[in-house]
Design a protein around this motif. Sequence first.
Motif, PDB file in Angstrom:
ATOM      1  N   ILE A 152     -34.112 -19.082  42.898  1.00  6.67           N
ATOM      2  CA  ILE A 152     -34.567 -20.291  43.574  1.00  6.67           C
ATOM      3  C   ILE A 152     -35.077 -19.925  44.963  1.00  6.67           C
ATOM      4  CG2 ILE A 152     -33.924 -22.568  44.454  1.00  6.67           C
ATOM      5  CD1 ILE A 152     -31.640 -22.625  42.456  1.00  6.67           C
ATOM      6  N   SER A 153     -36.297 -20.303  45.269  1.00  5.43           N
ATOM      7  CA  SER A 153     -36.801 -20.250  46.639  1.00  5.43           C
ATOM      8  C   SER A 153     -37.098 -21.687  47.059  1.00  5.43           C
ATOM      9  CB  SER A 153     -38.048 -19.364  46.735  1.00  5.43           C
ATOM     10  OG  SER A 153     -39.076 -19.840  45.893  1.00  5.43           O
ATOM     11  N   SER A 154     -37.509 -21.884  48.291  1.00  3.51           N
ATOM     12  CA  SER A 154     -37.681 -23.269  48.740  1.00  3.51           C
ATOM     13  C   SER A 154     -38.760 -23.402  49.792  1.00  3.51           C
ATOM     14  CB  SER A 154     -36.352 -23.813  49.296  1.00  3.51           C
ATOM     15  OG  SER A 154     -35.996 -23.141  50.486  1.00  3.51           O
ATOM     16  N   THR A 155     -39.186 -24.632  49.979  1.00  5.86           N
ATOM     17  CA  THR A 155     -40.076 -25.021  51.070  1.00  5.86           C
ATOM     18  C   THR A 155     -39.364 -26.103  51.869  1.00  5.86           C
ATOM     19  OG1 THR A 155     -42.027 -24.601  49.693  1.00  5.86           O
ATOM     20  CG2 THR A 155     -42.346 -25.937  51.661  1.00  5.86           C
ATOM     21  N   LEU A 192     -38.469 -22.848  41.262  1.00  5.65           N
ATOM     22  CA  LEU A 192     -37.560 -22.323  40.245  1.00  5.65           C
ATOM     23  C   LEU A 192     -38.281 -21.339  39.339  1.00  5.65           C
ATOM     24  CD1 LEU A 192     -36.186 -25.841  39.236  1.00  5.65           C
ATOM     25  CD2 LEU A 192     -35.238 -24.329  40.980  1.00  5.65           C
ATOM     26  N   ARG A 193     -37.670 -20.157  39.177  1.00  7.07           N
ATOM     27  CA  ARG A 193     -38.246 -19.153  38.285  1.00  7.07           C
ATOM     28  C   ARG A 193     -37.121 -18.477  37.511  1.00  7.07           C
ATOM     29  NH1 ARG A 193     -42.067 -14.579  40.727  1.00  7.07           N
ATOM     30  NH2 ARG A 193     -43.333 -16.459  41.078  1.00  7.07           N
ATOM     31  N   TRP A 194     -37.230 -18.516  36.186  1.00  3.92           N
ATOM     32  CA  TRP A 194     -36.245 -17.876  35.322  1.00  3.92           C
ATOM     33  C   TRP A 194     -36.781 -16.538  34.824  1.00  3.92           C
ATOM     34  CZ3 TRP A 194     -36.637 -23.132  35.575  1.00  3.92           C
ATOM     35  CH2 TRP A 194     -35.448 -23.881  35.663  1.00  3.92           C
ATOM     36  N   SER A 196     -41.628 -33.106  30.840  1.00  5.93           N
ATOM     37  CA  SER A 196     -41.060 -31.991  30.091  1.00  5.93           C
ATOM     38  C   SER A 196     -42.083 -30.866  30.036  1.00  5.93           C
ATOM     39  CB  SER A 196     -40.677 -32.435  28.678  1.00  5.93           C
ATOM     40  OG  SER A 196     -40.100 -31.368  27.949  1.00  5.93           O
ATOM     41  N   LEU A 197     -41.649 -29.656  30.341  1.00  4.10           N
ATOM     42  CA  LEU A 197     -42.536 -28.501  30.401  1.00  4.10           C
ATOM     43  C   LEU A 197     -42.051 -27.409  29.468  1.00  4.10           C
ATOM     44  CD1 LEU A 197     -42.860 -28.224  34.288  1.00  4.10           C
ATOM     45  CD2 LEU A 197     -44.462 -29.341  32.739  1.00  4.10           C
ATOM     46  N   SER A 198     -42.989 -26.588  29.028  1.00  3.78           N
ATOM     47  CA  SER A 198     -42.631 -25.399  28.261  1.00  3.78           C
ATOM     48  C   SER A 198     -41.923 -24.401  29.168  1.00  3.78           C
ATOM     49  CB  SER A 198     -43.896 -24.766  27.682  1.00  3.78           C
ATOM     50  OG  SER A 198     -43.655 -23.443  27.251  1.00  3.78           O
ATOM     51  N   THR A 199     -41.030 -23.615  28.610  1.00 10.40           N
ATOM     52  CA  THR A 199     -40.335 -22.608  29.410  1.00 10.40           C
ATOM     53  C   THR A 199     -41.307 -21.586  29.998  1.00 10.40           C
ATOM     54  OG1 THR A 199     -39.898 -21.319  27.409  1.00 10.40           O
ATOM     55  CG2 THR A 199     -38.187 -22.845  28.135  1.00 10.40           C
ATOM     56  N   ALA A 200     -42.473 -21.406  29.366  1.00 12.47           N
ATOM     57  CA  ALA A 200     -43.462 -20.446  29.873  1.00 12.47           C
ATOM     58  C   ALA A 200     -43.958 -20.824  31.256  1.00 12.47           C
ATOM     59  CB  ALA A 200     -44.642 -20.353  28.902  1.00 12.47           C
ATOM     60  N   ASN A 201     -43.829 -22.103  31.632  1.00  9.89           N
ATOM     61  CA  ASN A 201     -44.275 -22.553  32.952  1.00  9.89           C
ATOM     62  C   ASN A 201     -43.405 -22.030  34.086  1.00  9.89           C
ATOM     63  OD1 ASN A 201     -46.555 -24.748  32.658  1.00  9.89           O
ATOM     64  ND2 ASN A 201     -45.107 -25.136  31.004  1.00  9.89           N
ATOM     65  N   ALA A 202     -42.224 -21.509  33.763  1.00 11.65           N
ATOM     66  CA  ALA A 202     -41.286 -21.106  34.823  1.00 11.65           C
ATOM     67  C   ALA A 202     -40.695 -19.726  34.562  1.00 11.65           C
ATOM     68  CB  ALA A 202     -40.167 -22.130  34.937  1.00 11.65           C
ATOM     69  N   MET A 203     -41.442 -18.873  33.878  1.00 17.11           N
ATOM     70  CA  MET A 203     -40.947 -17.530  33.604  1.00 17.11           C
ATOM     71  C   MET A 203     -42.022 -16.505  33.954  1.00 17.11           C
ATOM     72  SD  MET A 203     -38.789 -17.989  30.054  1.00 17.11           S
ATOM     73  CE  MET A 203     -38.021 -16.385  30.287  1.00 17.11           C
ATOM     74  N   GLY A 204     -41.601 -15.253  34.104  1.00 14.45           N
ATOM     75  CA  GLY A 204     -42.542 -14.203  34.467  1.00 14.45           C
ATOM     76  C   GLY A 204     -43.060 -14.407  35.872  1.00 14.45           C
ATOM     77  N   ASN A 214     -44.653 -17.067  36.784  1.00 14.67           N
ATOM     78  CA  ASN A 214     -44.801 -18.513  36.998  1.00 14.67           C
ATOM     79  C   ASN A 214     -43.513 -19.122  37.543  1.00 14.67           C
ATOM     80  OD1 ASN A 214     -47.406 -18.458  35.794  1.00 14.67           O
ATOM     81  ND2 ASN A 214     -46.465 -18.551  33.763  1.00 14.67           N
ATOM     82  N   ASP A 215     -43.661 -20.154  38.337  1.00 12.72           N
ATOM     83  CA  ASP A 215     -42.498 -20.938  38.751  1.00 12.72           C
ATOM     84  C   ASP A 215     -42.879 -22.412  38.769  1.00 12.72           C
ATOM     85  OD1 ASP A 215     -43.992 -21.237  41.058  1.00 12.72           O
ATOM     86  OD2 ASP A 215     -42.688 -20.043  42.320  1.00 12.72           O
ATOM     87  N   ILE A 216     -41.882 -23.255  38.833  1.00 11.72           N
ATOM     88  CA  ILE A 216     -42.123 -24.687  38.911  1.00 11.72           C
ATOM     89  C   ILE A 216     -41.480 -25.222  40.183  1.00 11.72           C
ATOM     90  CG2 ILE A 216     -42.409 -25.108  36.452  1.00 11.72           C
ATOM     91  CD1 ILE A 216     -39.531 -25.868  36.259  1.00 11.72           C
ATOM     92  N   GLU A 217     -42.036 -26.299  40.697  1.00 10.80           N
ATOM     93  CA  GLU A 217     -41.602 -26.859  41.970  1.00 10.80           C
ATOM     94  C   GLU A 217     -40.948 -28.213  41.736  1.00 10.80           C
ATOM     95  OE1 GLU A 217     -43.748 -26.703  46.182  1.00 10.80           O
ATOM     96  OE2 GLU A 217     -44.625 -28.205  44.868  1.00 10.80           O
ATOM     97  N   ALA A 218     -39.741 -28.363  42.238  1.00  5.80           N
ATOM     98  CA  ALA A 218     -39.028 -29.641  42.180  1.00  5.80           C
ATOM     99  C   ALA A 218     -38.857 -30.140  43.607  1.00  5.80           C
ATOM    100  CB  ALA A 218     -37.665 -29.461  41.515  1.00  5.80           C
ATOM    101  N   CYS A 219     -39.432 -31.291  43.918  1.00  5.45           N
ATOM    102  CA  CYS A 219     -39.443 -31.793  45.290  1.00  5.45           C
ATOM    103  C   CYS A 219     -38.622 -33.078  45.416  1.00  5.45           C
ATOM    104  CB  CYS A 219     -40.870 -32.063  45.753  1.00  5.45           C
ATOM    105  SG  CYS A 219     -41.906 -30.582  45.838  1.00  5.45           S
ATOM    106  N   ALA A 220     -37.894 -33.176  46.507  1.00  7.32           N
ATOM    107  CA  ALA A 220     -37.132 -34.383  46.834  1.00  7.32           C
ATOM    108  C   ALA A 220     -37.918 -35.141  47.903  1.00  7.32           C
ATOM    109  CB  ALA A 220     -35.746 -34.014  47.340  1.00  7.32           C
ATOM    110  N   GLU A 221     -38.565 -36.213  47.481  1.00  9.03           N
ATOM    111  CA  GLU A 221     -39.405 -36.977  48.393  1.00  9.03           C
ATOM    112  C   GLU A 221     -39.150 -38.469  48.233  1.00  9.03           C
ATOM    113  OE1 GLU A 221     -43.333 -35.764  47.285  1.00  9.03           O
ATOM    114  OE2 GLU A 221     -43.276 -33.972  48.541  1.00  9.03           O
TER     115      GLU A 221
END
Length: 207
Positions: free
Chosen positions: A45-48, A106-108, A134-142, A144-151
């Motif tokens: 997990i990294s963050s902004t 998030l990157r697995w 809902s996203l494929s796991t490929a979007n957050a592996m290798g 690739n990462d996905i961004e989850a924002c609290a706004e």
Amino acid sequence: SNTGFETAEAVSLYFVVDDKRKGLFVINYDALNGTDSPNRAGLDISSTGLSGYGNVSFLVYDDESERKDWNSLDGSVVDARWRWSNGKTDGAVLGYLPSNGFCLNLRWDVLRGIDSIQFGSYNALTIEMEFSVSLSTANAMGDNDIEACAELCSDVCAGFSDETSCDNQFACAWCNNSCMPDSDEDGDADECDDCPFGTCAPTVSPG
């Protein structure tokens, strides 16, 4: 990790804000009726917006491999690991975080027994958690990462400067030449809606 929001063969992710305005990030793997095996996950997990933010940790966990230290210098967690048996669940809760104004990336490097990654959002009208993204796991592996924002809804809606793009957002609507939150999703922004929560019927206090 039996929160009531589990889905078989999925990672379920959502933010929670408690009554003291403290933020929590919930990670839930699989459901009790899951069948895939073997089941493993490894997450970085990294963050902004969280650099220099301290006093964060995995508040809920059941194995030491899941409880990786929060790096307050850059707002990150490296190499958190989960392993669970068929028909079981796993997960963790990261906190305490701000109530809004940040993003988690998030990157697995491994997701075994998991087919999708879903994001939860609370619907105040139905009083339910909905997992409409809902996203494929490929979007957050290798690579690739996905961004989850609290706004805040007000901040998100304010980012749309024209009526068409505003009305295309399920929780926003155009009002007084600006884009504003639309709690009941009826097409009228709350400030222009006589009944922003779906009813104008009077309520009676119990007793």
